[in-house]
Design a protein around this motif. Sequence first.
Motif, mmCIF file in Angstrom:
data_model
loop_
_atom_site.group_PDB
_atom_site.id
_atom_site.type_symbol
_atom_site.label_atom_id
_atom_site.label_comp_id
_atom_site.label_asym_id
_atom_site.label_seq_id
_atom_site.Cartn_x
_atom_site.Cartn_y
_atom_site.Cartn_z
ATOM 1 N N ILE A 114 -29.540 65.180 57.684
ATOM 2 C CA ILE A 114 -29.829 64.063 58.566
ATOM 3 C C ILE A 114 -31.338 63.921 58.717
ATOM 4 C CG2 ILE A 114 -29.773 65.418 60.706
ATOM 5 C CD1 ILE A 114 -28.333 63.007 62.001
ATOM 6 N N ARG A 115 -31.805 62.678 58.774
ATOM 7 C CA ARG A 115 -33.242 62.420 58.904
ATOM 8 C C ARG A 115 -34.014 63.195 57.843
ATOM 9 N NH1 ARG A 115 -33.418 63.226 65.484
ATOM 10 N NH2 ARG A 115 -31.958 61.577 65.981
ATOM 11 N N GLY A 116 -33.563 63.054 56.621
ATOM 12 C CA GLY A 116 -34.073 63.899 55.554
ATOM 13 C C GLY A 116 -35.540 63.760 55.244
ATOM 14 N N THR A 117 -36.169 62.651 55.585
ATOM 15 C CA THR A 117 -37.564 62.469 55.216
ATOM 16 C C THR A 117 -38.516 62.837 56.339
ATOM 17 O OG1 THR A 117 -37.435 60.147 55.877
ATOM 18 C CG2 THR A 117 -37.009 60.652 53.571
ATOM 19 N N THR A 118 -38.027 63.440 57.404
ATOM 20 C CA THR A 118 -38.893 63.843 58.505
ATOM 21 C C THR A 118 -38.893 65.353 58.645
ATOM 22 O OG1 THR A 118 -37.161 63.808 60.191
ATOM 23 C CG2 THR A 118 -38.266 61.726 59.727
ATOM 24 N N ASN A 119 -39.782 65.848 59.487
ATOM 25 C CA ASN A 119 -39.754 67.275 59.809
ATOM 26 C C ASN A 119 -38.447 67.627 60.498
ATOM 27 O OD1 ASN A 119 -42.322 67.259 58.857
ATOM 28 N ND2 ASN A 119 -43.310 67.802 60.773
ATOM 29 N N PHE A 120 -38.116 68.889 60.503
ATOM 30 C CA PHE A 120 -36.923 69.346 61.209
ATOM 31 C C PHE A 120 -37.249 69.500 62.690
ATOM 32 C CE2 PHE A 120 -34.346 71.625 57.662
ATOM 33 C CZ PHE A 120 -34.065 70.393 57.109
ATOM 34 N N ARG A 121 -37.639 68.416 63.341
ATOM 35 C CA ARG A 121 -38.021 68.511 64.745
ATOM 36 C C ARG A 121 -36.811 68.698 65.646
ATOM 37 N NH1 ARG A 121 -42.526 70.671 64.296
ATOM 38 N NH2 ARG A 121 -43.926 69.549 62.922
ATOM 39 N N HIS A 122 -35.665 68.196 65.234
ATOM 40 C CA HIS A 122 -34.437 68.400 65.992
ATOM 41 C C HIS A 122 -33.782 69.649 65.415
ATOM 42 C CE1 HIS A 122 -30.430 67.772 67.643
ATOM 43 N NE2 HIS A 122 -30.908 66.818 68.409
ATOM 44 N N PHE A 123 -33.971 70.780 66.101
ATOM 45 C CA PHE A 123 -33.599 72.056 65.487
ATOM 46 C C PHE A 123 -32.110 72.163 65.213
ATOM 47 C CE2 PHE A 123 -33.430 72.899 70.067
ATOM 48 C CZ PHE A 123 -32.224 73.561 70.207
ATOM 49 N N ALA A 124 -31.277 71.462 65.998
ATOM 50 C CA ALA A 124 -29.838 71.541 65.749
ATOM 51 C C ALA A 124 -29.476 70.858 64.436
ATOM 52 C CB ALA A 124 -29.073 70.914 66.906
ATOM 53 N N HIS A 125 -30.140 69.740 64.119
ATOM 54 C CA HIS A 125 -29.892 69.093 62.835
ATOM 55 C C HIS A 125 -30.467 69.926 61.695
ATOM 56 C CE1 HIS A 125 -28.026 65.761 64.678
ATOM 57 N NE2 HIS A 125 -29.106 65.183 65.143
ATOM 58 N N ALA A 126 -31.579 70.599 61.943
ATOM 59 C CA ALA A 126 -32.103 71.520 60.932
ATOM 60 C C ALA A 126 -31.092 72.620 60.648
ATOM 61 C CB ALA A 126 -33.429 72.117 61.403
ATOM 62 N N ALA A 127 -30.420 73.094 61.707
ATOM 63 C CA ALA A 127 -29.451 74.180 61.546
ATOM 64 C C ALA A 127 -28.293 73.782 60.644
ATOM 65 C CB ALA A 127 -28.929 74.619 62.911
ATOM 66 N N GLU A 128 -27.907 72.502 60.654
ATOM 67 C CA GLU A 128 -26.823 72.055 59.773
ATOM 68 C C GLU A 128 -27.123 72.438 58.328
ATOM 69 O OE1 GLU A 128 -26.330 67.880 60.099
ATOM 70 O OE2 GLU A 128 -26.153 67.880 62.287
ATOM 71 N N SER A 129 -28.340 72.131 57.895
ATOM 72 C CA SER A 129 -28.726 72.403 56.511
ATOM 73 C C SER A 129 -29.008 73.876 56.279
ATOM 74 C CB SER A 129 -29.969 71.572 56.158
ATOM 75 O OG SER A 129 -29.724 70.193 56.323
ATOM 76 N N LEU A 130 -29.678 74.507 57.234
ATOM 77 C CA LEU A 130 -30.058 75.905 57.056
ATOM 78 C C LEU A 130 -28.833 76.816 56.979
ATOM 79 C CD1 LEU A 130 -33.100 76.105 59.507
ATOM 80 C CD2 LEU A 130 -33.149 75.871 57.012
ATOM 81 N N LEU A 131 -27.835 76.562 57.814
ATOM 82 C CA LEU A 131 -26.652 77.423 57.804
ATOM 83 C C LEU A 131 -25.830 77.228 56.531
ATOM 84 C CD1 LEU A 131 -25.531 77.254 61.540
ATOM 85 C CD2 LEU A 131 -26.697 79.123 60.352
ATOM 86 N N ALA A 132 -25.779 75.999 56.029
ATOM 87 C CA ALA A 132 -25.094 75.780 54.750
ATOM 88 C C ALA A 132 -25.783 76.575 53.644
ATOM 89 C CB ALA A 132 -25.074 74.292 54.415
ATOM 90 N N CYS A 133 -27.116 76.564 53.652
ATOM 91 C CA CYS A 133 -27.855 77.336 52.650
ATOM 92 C C CYS A 133 -27.634 78.833 52.830
ATOM 93 C CB CYS A 133 -29.343 77.005 52.730
ATOM 94 S SG CYS A 133 -29.770 75.402 52.002
ATOM 95 N N TRP A 134 -27.562 79.279 54.072
ATOM 96 C CA TRP A 134 -27.285 80.697 54.333
ATOM 97 C C TRP A 134 -25.958 81.113 53.693
ATOM 98 C CZ3 TRP A 134 -28.467 85.437 55.409
ATOM 99 C CH2 TRP A 134 -27.542 86.302 56.003
ATOM 100 N N SER A 135 -24.933 80.293 53.857
ATOM 101 C CA SER A 135 -23.648 80.602 53.232
ATOM 102 C C SER A 135 -23.773 80.631 51.715
ATOM 103 C CB SER A 135 -22.600 79.561 53.648
ATOM 104 O OG SER A 135 -22.147 79.779 54.969
ATOM 105 N N PHE A 136 -24.541 79.696 51.172
ATOM 106 C CA PHE A 136 -24.737 79.663 49.719
ATOM 107 C C PHE A 136 -25.453 80.924 49.242
ATOM 108 C CE2 PHE A 136 -27.183 78.337 45.930
ATOM 109 C CZ PHE A 136 -26.131 77.945 45.115
ATOM 110 N N PHE A 137 -26.490 81.329 49.961
ATOM 111 C CA PHE A 137 -27.226 82.538 49.585
ATOM 112 C C PHE A 137 -26.312 83.762 49.543
ATOM 113 C CE2 PHE A 137 -31.269 80.663 51.698
ATOM 114 C CZ PHE A 137 -31.573 79.967 50.534
ATOM 115 N N ARG A 138 -25.403 83.854 50.503
ATOM 116 C CA ARG A 138 -24.570 85.056 50.610
ATOM 117 C C ARG A 138 -23.600 85.199 49.441
ATOM 118 N NH1 ARG A 138 -21.228 86.475 54.999
ATOM 119 N NH2 ARG A 138 -21.713 88.632 54.452
ATOM 120 N N ARG A 139 -23.400 84.141 48.677
ATOM 121 C CA ARG A 139 -22.526 84.247 47.508
ATOM 122 C C ARG A 139 -23.255 84.860 46.318
ATOM 123 N NH1 ARG A 139 -20.980 82.696 52.150
ATOM 124 N NH2 ARG A 139 -18.728 82.572 52.249
#
Length: 358
Positions: free
Chosen positions: A48-73
């Motif tokens: 969400i709001r992909g072209t801006t900074n991750f100023r809304h930390f909850a929306h940043a978490a959406e992407s970061l947690l998905a990547c965390w799951s990917f890393f763990r594989r």
Amino acid sequence: MRNAWRITRWDPGAGTPTYLLASAFTVTPSLCAQATRVDCVIDSSNSIRGTTNFRHFAHAAESLLACWSFFRRYPAARPRLVLKDLRSIDGVIWAESLVRLMGCEVLGGIRAWQYYLPMATLNAAGCAVRGALRQRSGNGYKGREMKWLMSESDASELQQRLHRNHTAGGVLRVGIANRRGSRNLSNVDAVAAALSSALRSVQASSRGGGDGLQHFMRVDVNVVADLGGWTFLEQATWVSAQMLVVMPHGAGSVNYLFARPCTAILEVYPFGYYLPGEYLNLARAVGALGYTAYPGDTPYNDTDRHSSPAARYQARSVSLAPDPARVAEWAVEAVAASAQCRRHQSQGARAPPREAFA
């Protein structure tokens, strides 16, 4: 129409997915026999709001947690976030803290564009496997529930890295996390008093029944004015310590990530703005029990009628005053449900295994 406050267990149905599937990611395998690096790409197509900074930390978490799951594989490979067309997470304290907990390198801004070279060049340099969410996984509305992680164990690993504190034995901790500004609980003191009175009354009359309160020596109801002024560690530790949590819908709800399994969580919504599939699906993913408080009988229909940006903004900008008596009734029932959940876990129930990538 507006009506008396209604509190219900949030149950999206057996067919509603809780977790991300491997098919939610595009994966470009490493050209090396063994990948030494795993990259997760976040860009405007999958956040969400992909072209801006991750100023809304909850929306940043959406992407970061998905990547965390990917890393763990790919546990043997070094993890790296690639913010393809995002500026930076610098200065977004909650997001920065989550990235440190994940233990990954970050490439962002101009460096990300320079990094985005042909795959052969990337593999020659680092033997990387590269993945990215195909698209944002949902928005919280009915039928479009947000999927944050690939398994409950992904949350457990983050919690273990944080060295979370468990609730002290014999103390039933009930936490109310209020907000400053919009969607604050204007009657938070009355809600806290009703919760405390109801739980202590039932506790005093418990005689080893199934209400779950017979195991506690005392009840501790604590109110936080706003989690926003706390550090990442303080927020996570506070949520982890509670057995019951009451919180207005908002960015702070992303801390459900650190709730213990079987924690009962009540999220309070304003009239015309009802998105339980956002943060409560995160609560569901970590094994917590989600409940909603809403001032009416037709929350989804009301939300449909407030679909314009102006109407949504107005709906989100009010104060909330849930009925203290109803919240107190919920708390007594939620303690029993939490106790039943823990008994079920002790009998050997397990979360589904992590899904692997081909």
